[in-house]
Write an enzyme that holds these catalytic residues in place. Structure first.
Site: not given
Ligand SMILES: [Zn+2]
Length: 275
Positions: A116, A135, A137, A205
């Site tokens: 990603e 980023h 989760h 996500h």
């Molecule tokens: Zn991710």
């Protein structure tokens, strides 16, 4: 006869156009596969802070075995720095790699890359004001990405939420996927959803969080899921909730970063002492 000649001519034209297209296509593949040249060495202090940012967010429970942190290259805004594919709490200085904004590594040395990574390249392209990107989760954020309840600022550490936290719905842009931001197109779609906001939730996500420095993005990444937990706790108590007034949020934001250096020092010492 004329029509046969025209047919032959148009056939040759099509063949020529196809061969040109094939040449151009192959050329673009060759260009895409060519590794970009390094912008040069980076201040070891910045690398140390990027390693610390990863480990702090792992220590604070914001990143688990997945998730990542990037920082824009200090000497070239068209490059960013990101670890090879590795769990954030294990990252060392030698894991940090340089990428161009198409997310091609400068010198992969056979190392595996985050699938990603396009999140970072496409947001860097779309947001010249952004220096650092996370980023995550983080589980506490998931309920706000899958329900219609907006995330709102409940306390002073999360005043930046008053700017609005949009939800990225990947189905609207790409239909049924495995939810991962696997390419430029999905990265650009996420950057579009983020727009000028400090963070965007990713439905089912996690989230992407941006900031003007590593310290600020780490602070926002800690306080965003904390705000989510507090907001759910307040909702569970029942009755109306008093959120920060936009004017209060504005006054807090005017001095955002105040005292953050003090927290950063403590977070960093604790996270780095684990290794
Ligand atoms: Zn991710």
């Amino acid at each position: 006869m004329i029509s046969k000649l025209q047919h032959r001519r148009s056939g040759r034209t099509i063949w020529f156009a196809m061969s040109v297209a094939a040449t151009l296509c192959c050329a673009s593949v060759v260009v895409a596969q060519t590794s970009p040249i390094s912008t040069g060495p980076v201040d070891p202090q910045l690398i140390e802070d990027l390693v610390a940012a990863n480990r702090i967010l792992a220590d604070q429970g914001v990143l688990d075995g997945w998730g990542h942190v990037s920082v824009r290259h200090p000497r070239d805004p068209n490059r960013y720095l990101l670890s090879r594919s590795r769990a954030p709490e294990l990252i060392d200085a030698e894991d940090i790699m340089e990428f161009d904004l198409d997310s091609n590594p400068v010198d992969a040395k056979g190392r595996s890359l985050y699938t990603e990574r396009f999140i970072h390249g496409e947001i860097c392209k779309a947001r010249p004001d952004v220096i650092a990107i996370v980023h995550t989760h983080a589980p506490a954020l998931i309920p706000f990405g899958i329900s219609k309840v907006p995330l709102k600022p409940v306390y002073l550490r999360s005043a930046f939420i008053a700017a609005g936290i949009p939800v990225f719905e990947i189905r609207e842009r790409a239909g049924m996927t495995d939810m991962l931001i696997r390419d430029h197109t999905l990265g650009r779609a996420l950057a579009d959803a983020l727009a000028s906001h400090p963070a965007a939730l990713m439905r089912g996500h996690g989230a992407v969080i941006v900031g003007p420095s590593l310290q600020r993005v780490v602070g926002r990444s800690i306080f965003l899921p904390l705000n989510a937990t507090l907001q759910m706790q307040a909702a569970a108590l029942g009755g109306p909730i008093t959120y920060l007034d936009p004017e209060e949020a504005r006054k807090i934001e005017e001095r955002e970063g105040y005292g953050l250096g003090r927290a950063w020092e403590a977070w960093k010492r604790k996270a780095m002492a684990k290794h």
